[in-house]
Design an enzyme around this catalytic site. Sequence first.
Site, mmCIF file in Angstrom:
data_model
loop_
_atom_site.group_PDB
_atom_site.id
_atom_site.type_symbol
_atom_site.label_atom_id
_atom_site.label_comp_id
_atom_site.label_asym_id
_atom_site.label_seq_id
_atom_site.Cartn_x
_atom_site.Cartn_y
_atom_site.Cartn_z
ATOM 1 C CG HIS A 252 29.636 70.962 40.244
ATOM 2 N ND1 HIS A 252 29.099 70.894 38.986
ATOM 3 C CD2 HIS A 252 28.670 71.488 41.042
ATOM 4 C CE1 HIS A 252 27.864 71.369 38.997
ATOM 5 N NE2 HIS A 252 27.576 71.730 40.237
ATOM 6 C CD GLN B 242 23.826 72.058 46.922
ATOM 7 O OE1 GLN B 242 24.915 71.747 47.395
ATOM 8 N NE2 GLN B 242 23.688 72.394 45.646
#
Length: 256
Positions: free
Chosen positions: A46, A147
């Site tokens: 990100h 994740q």
Amino acid sequence: MPALSLRQRLLAGESAVGTFQLLDSTMVSEMIGVAGMDFVIYDQEHGPLTAETTLELSTAAQNEDVAPIVRVRENDEAEIQRALDIGAVGVQVPQVETRADAEAAVEAARFDPIGSRGLSQYVRAGGYVGSETYTDDQNDETLLVVQVEGERGVENIDEIVAVDGIDVVFLGPYDLSQSLGIPGQVTHDRVEDLMLRVCERAAETGTVVGAFADDAEIATKWLEAGVQYLTLGVDVALFTERLGDLVDDIDAPQID
């Protein structure tokens, strides 16, 4: 450097606290260590960081005994290999939803006989010259975090934690909230119920759980629930919010 690697500490039952870094600043990496944190996650998913910038940041972090982790852009062999070759002590792989996803991450992050990570010992991870024990050392010390960020991943959690070579299952509350149709509501009961379900299942299987928290209150809740790998905040948000608090605390004179 610490006597035990971050992976060894977590597998021994210790807890560790870190944060995400998006800023391309070695000073920020050093400050994370000065503040007393155990690890930093360089966010290439990100944020704007690259392999080149992350290499310098990792050096700064390790000078302060902070373990550098790279969150790669995707579950991709080349992404994972490069992150580890530049000297990160761990890699965090996003969007793992199935056993196949978890197995692909292990294949890329572990050397034979566990996986098939591409081998060159003439990299920073190998001290540029390597050694006879390089691959075994890397398998022993490299932290692999996957994740679980969606409802599908939670549904498949038993299959994911059963994959040999996975060290930490990391719960992403923001993506979990989005998968439930309540984006951004990370303290909603439905989000927390899913996260607690994973924590309970992990406790039964001896799996290390990681989670993200926006503040100390939320962090404490997850530590009490059994989370060991706790990520507290993001550098850009912490800096911006602190400045905002200072501005709010000042009674600035009004200019007519």
